[in-house]
Design a protein around this motif. Sequence first.
Motif, PDB file in Angstrom:
ATOM      1  N   GLU A 132       6.289 -31.118   5.950  1.00  0.00           N
ATOM      2  CA  GLU A 132       6.097 -29.995   5.025  1.00  0.00           C
ATOM      3  C   GLU A 132       5.167 -30.386   3.890  1.00  0.00           C
ATOM      4  O   GLU A 132       5.024 -31.557   3.566  1.00  0.00           O
ATOM      5  CB  GLU A 132       7.433 -29.498   4.475  1.00  0.00           C
ATOM      6  N   GLY A 133       4.521 -29.387   3.287  1.00  0.00           N
ATOM      7  CA  GLY A 133       3.650 -29.615   2.146  1.00  0.00           C
ATOM      8  C   GLY A 133       4.444 -30.077   0.929  1.00  0.00           C
ATOM      9  O   GLY A 133       5.654 -29.883   0.846  1.00  0.00           O
ATOM     10  N   SER A 134       3.743 -30.679  -0.041  1.00  0.00           N
ATOM     11  CA  SER A 134       4.407 -31.303  -1.187  1.00  0.00           C
ATOM     12  C   SER A 134       5.174 -30.318  -2.070  1.00  0.00           C
ATOM     13  O   SER A 134       6.154 -30.697  -2.698  1.00  0.00           O
ATOM     14  CB  SER A 134       3.374 -32.044  -2.032  1.00  0.00           C
ATOM     15  N   ASN A 135       4.746 -29.070  -2.154  1.00  0.00           N
ATOM     16  CA  ASN A 135       5.427 -28.087  -3.004  1.00  0.00           C
ATOM     17  C   ASN A 135       6.211 -27.072  -2.180  1.00  0.00           C
ATOM     18  O   ASN A 135       6.553 -26.007  -2.673  1.00  0.00           O
ATOM     19  CB  ASN A 135       4.423 -27.344  -3.887  1.00  0.00           C
ATOM     20  N   SER A 136       6.501 -27.389  -0.960  1.00  0.00           N
ATOM     21  CA  SER A 136       7.183 -26.454  -0.078  1.00  0.00           C
ATOM     22  C   SER A 136       8.685 -26.693  -0.082  1.00  0.00           C
ATOM     23  O   SER A 136       9.146 -27.821  -0.227  1.00  0.00           O
ATOM     24  CB  SER A 136       6.663 -26.618   1.351  1.00  0.00           C
ATOM     25  N   THR A 137       9.428 -25.640   0.070  1.00  0.00           N
ATOM     26  CA  THR A 137      10.874 -25.755   0.282  1.00  0.00           C
ATOM     27  C   THR A 137      11.227 -25.249   1.674  1.00  0.00           C
ATOM     28  O   THR A 137      12.393 -25.109   2.011  1.00  0.00           O
ATOM     29  CB  THR A 137      11.650 -24.945  -0.773  1.00  0.00           C
ATOM     30  N   ALA A 138      10.184 -24.953   2.471  1.00  0.00           N
ATOM     31  CA  ALA A 138      10.396 -24.377   3.805  1.00  0.00           C
ATOM     32  C   ALA A 138      10.763 -25.421   4.853  1.00  0.00           C
ATOM     33  O   ALA A 138      11.269 -25.075   5.908  1.00  0.00           O
ATOM     34  CB  ALA A 138       9.153 -23.614   4.242  1.00  0.00           C
ATOM     35  N   GLY A 139      10.505 -26.688   4.597  1.00  0.00           N
ATOM     36  CA  GLY A 139      10.900 -27.747   5.523  1.00  0.00           C
ATOM     37  C   GLY A 139       9.815 -28.150   6.507  1.00  0.00           C
ATOM     38  O   GLY A 139       8.778 -27.505   6.641  1.00  0.00           O
ATOM     39  N   ALA A 140      10.111 -29.235   7.180  1.00  0.00           N
ATOM     40  CA  ALA A 140       9.215 -29.748   8.216  1.00  0.00           C
ATOM     41  C   ALA A 140       9.358 -28.900   9.475  1.00  0.00           C
ATOM     42  O   ALA A 140      10.351 -28.200   9.656  1.00  0.00           O
ATOM     43  CB  ALA A 140       9.565 -31.202   8.525  1.00  0.00           C
ATOM     44  N   GLY A 141       8.359 -28.966  10.328  1.00  0.00           N
ATOM     45  CA  GLY A 141       8.453 -28.285  11.614  1.00  0.00           C
ATOM     46  C   GLY A 141       9.483 -28.976  12.491  1.00  0.00           C
ATOM     47  O   GLY A 141       9.831 -30.137  12.279  1.00  0.00           O
ATOM     48  N   THR A 142       9.974 -28.284  13.472  1.00  0.00           N
ATOM     49  CA  THR A 142      10.954 -28.871  14.379  1.00  0.00           C
ATOM     50  C   THR A 142      10.262 -29.466  15.600  1.00  0.00           C
ATOM     51  O   THR A 142       9.164 -29.052  15.972  1.00  0.00           O
ATOM     52  CB  THR A 142      11.991 -27.825  14.843  1.00  0.00           C
ATOM     53  N   GLY A 143      10.926 -30.412  16.211  1.00  0.00           N
ATOM     54  CA  GLY A 143      10.410 -31.046  17.416  1.00  0.00           C
ATOM     55  C   GLY A 143      10.976 -30.408  18.673  1.00  0.00           C
ATOM     56  O   GLY A 143      11.756 -29.454  18.616  1.00  0.00           O
ATOM     57  N   ASN A 144      10.555 -30.941  19.806  1.00  0.00           N
ATOM     58  CA  ASN A 144      10.967 -30.468  21.122  1.00  0.00           C
ATOM     59  C   ASN A 144      10.664 -28.984  21.329  1.00  0.00           C
ATOM     60  O   ASN A 144      11.481 -28.228  21.855  1.00  0.00           O
ATOM     61  CB  ASN A 144      12.447 -30.766  21.392  1.00  0.00           C
ATOM     62  N   ALA A 145       9.459 -28.586  20.937  1.00  0.00           N
ATOM     63  CA  ALA A 145       9.055 -27.178  21.084  1.00  0.00           C
ATOM     64  C   ALA A 145       9.043 -26.739  22.547  1.00  0.00           C
ATOM     65  O   ALA A 145       9.140 -25.549  22.831  1.00  0.00           O
ATOM     66  CB  ALA A 145       7.682 -26.943  20.457  1.00  0.00           C
ATOM     67  N   GLY A 146       8.942 -27.677  23.477  1.00  0.00           N
ATOM     68  CA  GLY A 146       8.962 -27.334  24.890  1.00  0.00           C
ATOM     69  C   GLY A 146      10.376 -27.145  25.431  1.00  0.00           C
ATOM     70  O   GLY A 146      10.549 -26.818  26.605  1.00  0.00           O
ATOM     71  N   SER A 147      11.378 -27.366  24.583  1.00  0.00           N
ATOM     72  CA  SER A 147      12.806 -27.210  24.959  1.00  0.00           C
ATOM     73  C   SER A 147      13.180 -28.062  26.172  1.00  0.00           C
ATOM     74  O   SER A 147      13.882 -27.605  27.075  1.00  0.00           O
ATOM     75  CB  SER A 147      13.146 -25.739  25.203  1.00  0.00           C
ATOM     76  N   TYR A 148      12.704 -29.301  26.198  1.00  0.00           N
ATOM     77  CA  TYR A 148      12.982 -30.190  27.324  1.00  0.00           C
ATOM     78  C   TYR A 148      14.274 -30.973  27.118  1.00  0.00           C
ATOM     79  O   TYR A 148      14.675 -31.233  25.991  1.00  0.00           O
ATOM     80  CB  TYR A 148      11.825 -31.173  27.522  1.00  0.00           C
ATOM     81  N   THR A 149      14.897 -31.346  28.205  1.00  0.00           N
ATOM     82  CA  THR A 149      16.054 -32.224  28.178  1.00  0.00           C
ATOM     83  C   THR A 149      15.735 -33.427  29.064  1.00  0.00           C
ATOM     84  O   THR A 149      15.420 -33.219  30.233  1.00  0.00           O
ATOM     85  CB  THR A 149      17.309 -31.516  28.719  1.00  0.00           C
ATOM     86  N   PRO A 150      15.760 -34.655  28.527  1.00  0.00           N
ATOM     87  CA  PRO A 150      16.006 -34.970  27.121  1.00  0.00           C
ATOM     88  C   PRO A 150      14.840 -34.547  26.242  1.00  0.00           C
ATOM     89  O   PRO A 150      13.750 -34.264  26.727  1.00  0.00           O
ATOM     90  CB  PRO A 150      16.155 -36.488  27.129  1.00  0.00           C
ATOM     91  N   SER A 151      15.088 -34.548  24.939  1.00  0.00           N
ATOM     92  CA  SER A 151      14.100 -34.085  23.966  1.00  0.00           C
ATOM     93  C   SER A 151      12.803 -34.876  24.054  1.00  0.00           C
ATOM     94  O   SER A 151      12.815 -36.076  24.290  1.00  0.00           O
ATOM     95  CB  SER A 151      14.692 -34.219  22.566  1.00  0.00           C
ATOM     96  N   GLU A 152      11.679 -34.192  23.830  1.00  0.00           N
ATOM     97  CA  GLU A 152      10.365 -34.854  23.853  1.00  0.00           C
ATOM     98  C   GLU A 152       9.951 -35.387  22.496  1.00  0.00           C
ATOM     99  O   GLU A 152       8.921 -36.026  22.372  1.00  0.00           O
ATOM    100  CB  GLU A 152       9.303 -33.879  24.381  1.00  0.00           C
ATOM    101  N   GLY A 153      10.667 -35.092  21.444  1.00  0.00           N
ATOM    102  CA  GLY A 153      10.310 -35.549  20.105  1.00  0.00           C
ATOM    103  C   GLY A 153      11.268 -35.000  19.080  1.00  0.00           C
ATOM    104  O   GLY A 153      12.190 -34.248  19.397  1.00  0.00           O
ATOM    105  N   ASN A 154      11.065 -35.385  17.828  1.00  0.00           N
ATOM    106  CA  ASN A 154      11.965 -34.959  16.746  1.00  0.00           C
ATOM    107  C   ASN A 154      11.323 -33.920  15.862  1.00  0.00           C
ATOM    108  O   ASN A 154      10.178 -33.809  15.736  1.00  0.00           O
ATOM    109  CB  ASN A 154      12.355 -36.150  15.895  1.00  0.00           C
TER     110      ASN A 154
END
Length: 156
Positions: free
Chosen positions: A134-156
């Motif tokens: 996330e950007g330095s002045n953001s309160t929205a948070g970091a993006g999420t990982g595993n956007a491909g919805s794979y099992t096991p997860s492809e990332g964090n």
Amino acid sequence: MPQLGPKQSISASSASGVFTLKEVQQETGNSTWPALAQPVSADYLVVAGGGSGGGRKAGGGGAGGYRYFTSQSLVAGTTYTITVGGGGASYIGSDGTQGNDGNTSTFNSLSSTGGGGGGAQASAGRNGGSGGGEGSNSTAGAGTGNAGSYTPSEGN
């Protein structure tokens, strides 16, 4: 014969170890690479491109997703489609622009998702194989990982 790396061996009937493409090409050109049994069982790693960082006081881009496949059957003479996903393009625009997502990598039909672009100064990171920061002045948070919805997860 080229100098082989540690833990590599080649004989008339087998090859073991991790080889670069150049080493395989040299050995096959020298006719010393063993003939492959049909089908071949192989392990492989599919890694996608990372996301780019955002503009001004921004978060960093997320790493490309990765997936490891074991004991996959490959047949000589078969064409396998391989796509190597590039990293996300650098941001273009104002200081408040989010970074761009990395690109998907694919081996045959098995894919990994590109990393999410980093958030701009006041915005969230984008989702991806691994989410962008996330950007330095953001309160929205970091993006999420595993956007491909794979099992096991492809990332964090």
